[in-house]
Design a protein around this motif. Structure first.
Motif, mmCIF file in Angstrom:
data_model
loop_
_atom_site.group_PDB
_atom_site.id
_atom_site.type_symbol
_atom_site.label_atom_id
_atom_site.label_comp_id
_atom_site.label_asym_id
_atom_site.label_seq_id
_atom_site.Cartn_x
_atom_site.Cartn_y
_atom_site.Cartn_z
ATOM 1 N N ALA A 107 -10.974 8.334 1.487
ATOM 2 C CA ALA A 107 -10.957 7.399 0.354
ATOM 3 C C ALA A 107 -9.626 6.647 0.283
ATOM 4 N N LEU A 108 -8.530 7.353 0.501
ATOM 5 C CA LEU A 108 -7.214 6.714 0.461
ATOM 6 C C LEU A 108 -7.057 5.702 1.591
ATOM 7 N N GLU A 109 -7.474 6.086 2.780
ATOM 8 C CA GLU A 109 -7.344 5.186 3.928
ATOM 9 C C GLU A 109 -8.253 3.971 3.796
ATOM 10 N N GLU A 110 -9.451 4.169 3.258
ATOM 11 C CA GLU A 110 -10.353 3.034 3.038
ATOM 12 C C GLU A 110 -9.748 2.037 2.051
ATOM 13 N N ALA A 111 -8.921 2.530 1.138
ATOM 14 C CA ALA A 111 -8.265 1.660 0.156
ATOM 15 C C ALA A 111 -6.976 1.050 0.719
ATOM 16 N N GLY A 112 -6.653 1.369 1.969
ATOM 17 C CA GLY A 112 -5.501 0.772 2.634
ATOM 18 C C GLY A 112 -4.217 1.585 2.597
ATOM 19 N N HIS A 113 -4.289 2.817 2.098
ATOM 20 C CA HIS A 113 -3.097 3.658 2.002
ATOM 21 C C HIS A 113 -2.912 4.481 3.281
ATOM 22 N N THR A 114 -1.699 4.935 3.504
ATOM 23 C CA THR A 114 -1.370 5.763 4.660
ATOM 24 C C THR A 114 -1.220 7.204 4.205
ATOM 25 N N VAL A 115 -1.908 8.123 4.887
ATOM 26 C CA VAL A 115 -1.848 9.548 4.563
ATOM 27 C C VAL A 115 -1.039 10.239 5.661
ATOM 28 N N VAL A 116 0.047 10.899 5.258
ATOM 29 C CA VAL A 116 0.948 11.576 6.188
ATOM 30 C C VAL A 116 0.884 13.074 5.921
ATOM 31 N N THR A 117 0.625 13.871 6.972
ATOM 32 C CA THR A 117 0.510 15.321 6.804
ATOM 33 C C THR A 117 1.854 16.000 7.053
ATOM 34 N N MET A 135 0.833 -1.197 0.000
ATOM 35 C CA MET A 135 0.000 0.000 0.000
ATOM 36 C C MET A 135 0.873 1.255 0.000
ATOM 37 N N ALA A 136 0.330 2.313 -0.524
ATOM 38 C CA ALA A 136 1.096 3.550 -0.705
ATOM 39 C C ALA A 136 1.159 4.385 0.565
ATOM 40 N N LYS A 137 2.267 5.080 0.688
ATOM 41 C CA LYS A 137 2.452 6.085 1.728
ATOM 42 C C LYS A 137 2.352 7.425 1.004
ATOM 43 N N VAL A 138 1.302 8.196 1.338
ATOM 44 C CA VAL A 138 0.979 9.424 0.609
ATOM 45 C C VAL A 138 1.340 10.661 1.422
ATOM 46 N N ALA A 139 2.302 11.440 0.928
ATOM 47 C CA ALA A 139 2.669 12.713 1.546
ATOM 48 C C ALA A 139 1.570 13.726 1.231
ATOM 49 N N THR A 140 1.136 14.464 2.239
ATOM 50 C CA THR A 140 0.120 15.491 2.040
ATOM 51 C C THR A 140 0.681 16.834 2.485
ATOM 52 N N LEU A 141 0.872 17.745 1.532
ATOM 53 C CA LEU A 141 1.351 19.083 1.845
ATOM 54 C C LEU A 141 0.151 19.949 2.196
ATOM 55 N N ILE A 142 0.115 20.414 3.452
ATOM 56 C CA ILE A 142 -1.071 21.094 3.952
ATOM 57 C C ILE A 142 -0.696 22.059 5.073
ATOM 58 N N THR A 143 -1.400 23.188 5.109
ATOM 59 C CA THR A 143 -1.251 24.146 6.202
ATOM 60 C C THR A 143 -2.609 24.775 6.483
ATOM 61 N N ASP A 144 -2.636 25.715 7.419
ATOM 62 C CA ASP A 144 -3.894 26.376 7.774
ATOM 63 C C ASP A 144 -4.606 26.915 6.533
ATOM 64 N N MET A 145 -5.911 26.994 6.643
ATOM 65 C CA MET A 145 -6.772 27.553 5.602
ATOM 66 C C MET A 145 -6.947 26.633 4.395
ATOM 67 N N PHE A 146 -6.698 25.320 4.577
ATOM 68 C CA PHE A 146 -7.017 24.363 3.513
ATOM 69 C C PHE A 146 -8.535 24.268 3.407
ATOM 70 N N LEU A 198 -3.410 4.571 -7.839
ATOM 71 C CA LEU A 198 -2.534 3.846 -6.909
ATOM 72 C C LEU A 198 -2.701 2.333 -7.062
ATOM 73 N N LYS A 199 -3.923 1.914 -7.331
ATOM 74 C CA LYS A 199 -4.166 0.472 -7.543
ATOM 75 C C LYS A 199 -3.457 0.014 -8.812
ATOM 76 N N GLU A 200 -3.548 0.824 -9.861
ATOM 77 C CA GLU A 200 -2.915 0.516 -11.138
ATOM 78 C C GLU A 200 -1.398 0.422 -11.010
ATOM 79 N N LYS A 201 -0.832 1.300 -10.180
ATOM 80 C CA LYS A 201 0.613 1.319 -9.975
ATOM 81 C C LYS A 201 1.043 0.305 -8.924
ATOM 82 N N GLU A 202 0.061 -0.327 -8.268
ATOM 83 C CA GLU A 202 0.297 -1.337 -7.232
ATOM 84 C C GLU A 202 1.244 -0.851 -6.155
#
Length: 174
Positions: free
Chosen positions: A23-33, A1-12, A169-173
């Motif tokens: 959606a990403l987490e339900e598909a088994g991926h990890t979201v990192v802020t 499963m993918a480890k997804v970097a999320t670039l985010i700050t206030d006012m998103f 992400l599924k396509e790229k496995e």
């Protein structure tokens, strides 16, 4: 499963982070802020979402991640003032790793000078900016460019955006 970097700050834009994250987490991926600094909490511009930042930009490397997610709102415009964040995003584009940008998210990719010759969509107010950066703008709910860059225009496009980021992400496995 993918480890997804999320670039985010206030006012998103609240829903543009929470919906794809779910959606990403339900598909088994990890979201990192990731923000300019770690060990803090940020708030969405609607005041609905509060997000704990996992890492500051100095504590991570693009090579630690499989994909990049850039939510919209004012966050991308704020983040693109930081050269470290811009370089981080640029590396994903130059390495052809999956990049997901919604609404104003592509602003960060404009500053990274990563859109010349690419196909993209985004919020209508940045259309001219995208075109000036050399991108071909598509007024569609979601656009996938070169099986790498997934973009959408606004919150109403989230179902299509979420579907395509998970599919890529599924396509790229990853």
């Amino acid at each position: 499963m993918a480890k997804v970097a999320t670039l985010i700050t206030d006012m998103f834009e609240d829903i543009e982070f929470t919906s794809p994250k779910e959606a990403l987490e339900e598909a088994g991926h990890t979201v990192v802020t990731i923000d300019t600094e770690g060990n803090k909490a940020i708030r969405g511009k609607q005041g609905e979402a509060r997000v704990e930042i996992d890492h500051g930009i100095d504590d991570v490397k693009p090579d630690d991640f499989d994909a990049l997610f850039i939510p919209g709102g004012f966050s991308p415009d704020i983040l693109r003032a930081d050269d470290r964040v811009v370089a981080f995003a640029k590396k994903f584009m130059s390495d052809m790793k999956p990049v997901f940008a919604i609404c104003h998210g592509p602003q960060l990719l404009i500053t990274a000078r990563s859109l010349d010759g690419r196909d993209i969509t985004g919020y209508k107010s940045i259309r001219v900016d995208l075109e000036n950066a050399g991108a071909k703008y598509h007024d569609e709910e979601v656009f996938v460019c070169q099986k790498q860059l997934v973009s959408s225009r606004e919150p109403k496009d989230l179902p299509a955006f979420n579907r395509e980021i998970v599919n890529l992400l599924k396509e790229k496995e990853l």
